[in-house]
Design a protein around this motif. Structure first.
Motif, short mmCIF file in Angstrom:
data_model
loop_
_atom_site.label_atom_id
_atom_site.label_comp_id
_atom_site.label_asym_id
_atom_site.label_seq_id
_atom_site.Cartn_x
_atom_site.Cartn_y
_atom_site.Cartn_z
N SER A 97 0.80 -1.23 0.00
CA SER A 97 0.00 0.00 0.00
C SER A 97 0.82 1.28 0.00
O SER A 97 0.39 2.30 -0.54
CB SER A 97 -0.95 0.01 1.20
OG SER A 97 -0.26 -0.29 2.40
N PHE A 100 1.34 3.17 -3.31
CA PHE A 100 0.12 3.74 -3.88
C PHE A 100 -0.29 5.03 -3.18
O PHE A 100 -0.97 5.87 -3.78
CB PHE A 100 -1.01 2.72 -3.84
CG PHE A 100 -0.77 1.54 -4.74
CD1 PHE A 100 -0.79 1.70 -6.12
CD2 PHE A 100 -0.51 0.29 -4.22
CE1 PHE A 100 -0.55 0.62 -6.96
CE2 PHE A 100 -0.27 -0.79 -5.05
CZ PHE A 100 -0.29 -0.63 -6.42
N THR A 104 -0.84 8.27 -5.37
CA THR A 104 -2.06 9.05 -5.28
C THR A 104 -1.76 10.53 -5.07
O THR A 104 -2.34 11.40 -5.75
CB THR A 104 -2.94 8.53 -4.13
OG1 THR A 104 -3.30 7.18 -4.38
CG2 THR A 104 -4.21 9.36 -3.99
N PHE A 140 -6.52 2.95 0.34
CA PHE A 140 -5.19 2.35 0.34
C PHE A 140 -4.64 2.13 1.76
O PHE A 140 -3.62 1.45 1.92
CB PHE A 140 -4.21 3.22 -0.45
CG PHE A 140 -4.38 3.14 -1.93
CD1 PHE A 140 -4.47 1.92 -2.58
CD2 PHE A 140 -4.48 4.29 -2.71
CE1 PHE A 140 -4.63 1.83 -3.95
CE2 PHE A 140 -4.64 4.23 -4.08
CZ PHE A 140 -4.72 2.99 -4.71
N LYS A 286 -5.91 1.59 -10.26
CA LYS A 286 -4.97 0.96 -9.32
C LYS A 286 -5.69 0.42 -8.10
O LYS A 286 -5.24 -0.55 -7.49
CB LYS A 286 -3.90 1.96 -8.88
CG LYS A 286 -3.29 2.75 -10.03
CD LYS A 286 -2.76 1.84 -11.12
CE LYS A 286 -2.41 2.57 -12.39
NZ LYS A 286 -3.51 2.99 -13.23
N TYR A 290 -5.12 -3.21 -6.55
CA TYR A 290 -4.78 -3.28 -5.13
C TYR A 290 -5.82 -4.10 -4.36
O TYR A 290 -5.46 -4.92 -3.50
CB TYR A 290 -4.69 -1.87 -4.55
CG TYR A 290 -4.53 -1.82 -3.06
CD1 TYR A 290 -3.29 -2.04 -2.47
CD2 TYR A 290 -5.62 -1.55 -2.23
CE1 TYR A 290 -3.14 -2.00 -1.09
CE2 TYR A 290 -5.47 -1.50 -0.85
CZ TYR A 290 -4.24 -1.72 -0.29
OH TYR A 290 -4.09 -1.69 1.09
N ILE A 367 2.09 0.81 -10.58
CA ILE A 367 2.73 2.08 -10.22
C ILE A 367 3.15 2.83 -11.48
O ILE A 367 2.89 4.02 -11.64
CB ILE A 367 3.94 1.82 -9.31
CG1 ILE A 367 3.50 1.16 -8.00
CG2 ILE A 367 4.69 3.12 -9.01
CD1 ILE A 367 4.64 0.58 -7.19
N GLY A 370 0.38 4.26 -13.45
CA GLY A 370 -0.26 5.37 -12.77
C GLY A 370 0.17 6.72 -13.30
O GLY A 370 -0.66 7.54 -13.70
#
Length: 536
Positions: A97, A100, A104, A140, A286, A290, A367, A370
């Protein structure tokens, strides 16, 4: 070190949204600066947490292996014969996590930068953006399934309004389609969450619990456990555990999205404003990947292993189908949307291999995609803002008009198709290696699936290079004539300032993948061991 860093990171956007409510609607610029300052603070805080994060263990079923944990009682209710209802505010991060959270924060700053020219209902737009930011951070971080579901559902409303109000001509259709798809998965997810709640107890209090770590703990699968009563049942001729896995998988697969649950994505991308397309591709997809790793595989490892072949097939179909459909698109934004379907297929293929290299490659691909997808949609937005057109056939020879913009597009296209030296190459290479090794290690995936994934890489090169050649090289010719020529100015300093960090990051991870792999490796090892039962 402040023990509530993660809570501050999650709720900082909510504080910004509340501050925006106090600002008069006439002060449009103030909202933009509040959002930008909030995004930069989040980026700094998440970067500091990433730096402080120590990949000391698996972080799958033991609380001591999570970091930045904040765990306090939230709801306690005596339900008589049903026992004590126990819901906690429980957040923490591990190697799956933590990357992410940084992703984000990074993508949200890009989206805020892309929102600088928003003029319609500015106050409402940025408040919704901040609420969405908070919800994503919460998803997340949540380690209580009820809390996870609250944050997961909270994402839905801001996105619905951001697409439905600030989108294109068919924005209502796209917003409703997105809403219905997501709600369909969420409703059935809630049923599984309730079933898990009544099957797992807190060993310290004896109360039923939504604690995800207790749900993940293999000890709860023992024949004499309360959990066993749930797992031994059958519904519609399918074991309850397999059915629970399928329901949760479908809910998250809609978010990924995988074929055939992908049809909301092209419509949402085409109609959404550029900043929301950036968030959809850079963050929302994502959450699907996840969720599959954190929830489906960690709580139902036996069902995941049983379903490996089908998961791999879904991945290969998504890779090839997404690439072929992208090849046939005229709308540049729709082409990139279908390329995301193809690239997310690599994630499915990697996690279906249940090998360390395949799973690590899938997380790395999430990742990498993203910020690469954020860069792609930002570039499309730059072109659309100038002439309000995205048809690939309406442009030719743009390199002579927009040299800096052309360089940005070329680098992003080459990075996205997996050119060595960029981050996507690492993710896709690890996925293909893992898919090839899966047959030899535990016989889960046939090697033709790895070959199918490799064909997808070739197809991505075809549609990216064809688009680059068609739009940017050759003799200058645009549909709008001299009016378009005058409007097609090169990338501005603000746009350059937004693009350079994204390209620098894809290059940094491509040259030094250890920046991400070092932090995710321990959690990936533990997850693969949990599912396969093989100690790596």
């Amino acid at each position: 070190m402040n023990p509530h860093l993660l809570t501050i990171l999650i709720f900082l956007p909510l504080a910004a949204a509340m501050l925006m409510m106090l600002v008069p609607s006439t002060k449009k610029t103030v909202y933009k600066y509040i959002a930008l300052i909030t995004g930069l603070l989040q980026l700094l805080l998440s970067g500091a947490m990433y730096w402080l994060f120590h990949p000391k263990g698996s972080g799958i079923t033991e609380e001591r292996l999570y970091q930045f944990v904040d765990h306090v009682p939230w709801i306690r209710l005596d339900m008589g014969s049903l026992g004590l209802l126990e819901i906690d505010y429980y957040v923490g991060v591990d190697g799956l996590s933590m990357p992410f959270l940084f992703l984000t924060a990074f993508v949200m700053v890009i989206a805020i930068g892309a929102s600088w020219d928003i003029q319609k209902r500015v106050k409402g737009y940025f408040i919704l953006l901040m609420v969405l930011d908070m919800a994503v951070m919460g998803v997340f971080s949540a380690l209580d399934f009820f809390l996870f579901y609250v944050f997961y559902e909270l994402m839905l409303l801001p996105l619905y309004f951001l697409i439905g109000i600030w989108g294109g001509a068919r924005r209502e259709y796209a917003a409703i389609k997105f809403f219905l798809y997501t709600l369909f998965g969420s409703v059935f997810m809630l049923l599984v969450i309730v079933g898990l709640y009544f099957s797992v107890t807190n060993p310290d209090t004896g109360a039923h619990t939504f604690n995800m770590l207790y749900m993940m703990n293999p000890a709860n699968y023992a024949p004499d456990s309360i959990f066993s009563a749930f797992t031994q049942r059958e519904l519609f001729g399918i074991s309850a555990r397999l059915l629970g896995f399928i329901v949760l998988f479908v809910a998250f697969a809609i978010k990924v999205p995988v074929v055939p649950l992908h049809t909301w994505l092209p419509d949402a991308h085409v109609e959404a404003p550029t900043p929301i397309s950036i968030i959809l591709a850079g963050i929302l997809l994502k959450i699907g990947g996840y969720g599959i790793l954190r929830v489906c595989f960690s709580i139902f490892p036996d069902a995941a292993l049983q379903s490996a072949w089908w998961l791999g097939l879904i991945g290969v179909v998504s890779i090839i189908y997404g690439a072929l459909v992208a090849l046939g698109q005229r709308d540049l934004k729709r082409m990139i949307a279908y390329s995301s379907v193809s690239h997310m297929g690599f994630v499915m293929l990697g996690i279906a291999s249940f090998t360390v290299e395949g799973t690590a490659g899938a997380v790395f691909q999430l990742i990498s995609h993203g910020f690469l997808s954020a860069a792609l949609f930002f570039l499309v937005g730059m072109l659309y803002d100038r002439v309000h057109d995205r048809d690939i056939y309406h442009f030719r020879g743009l390199a002579s008009l927009m040299p800096r913009f052309t360089v940005f597009v070329a680098i992003t296209f080459f990075a996205s198709l997996g050119l060595p030296g960029f981050s996507a190459f690492i993710g896709e290479a690890f996925v293909i290696i893992g898919a090839f090794n899966a047959e030899g290690l535990h016989g889960l995936l046939p090697r033709w699936m790895a070959i199918g994934g490799s064909i997808g890489i070739l197809l991505s090169a075809v549609y990216f290079l064809w688009t680059l050649q068609r739009m940017f090289f050759g003799q200058l010719r645009v549909k709008g004539g001299n009016a378009w020529v005058a409007a097609l100015s090169d990338a501005s300093p603000r746009e350059t300032f937004v693009m350079v960090p994204m390209l620098a990051l894809t290059l940094a991870l491509g040259v030094c993948p250890a920046l991400a792999l070092d932090n995710i490796n321990a959690s990936v090892l533990a997850l693969v061991e949990l599912v396969t039962g093989v100690d790596h």
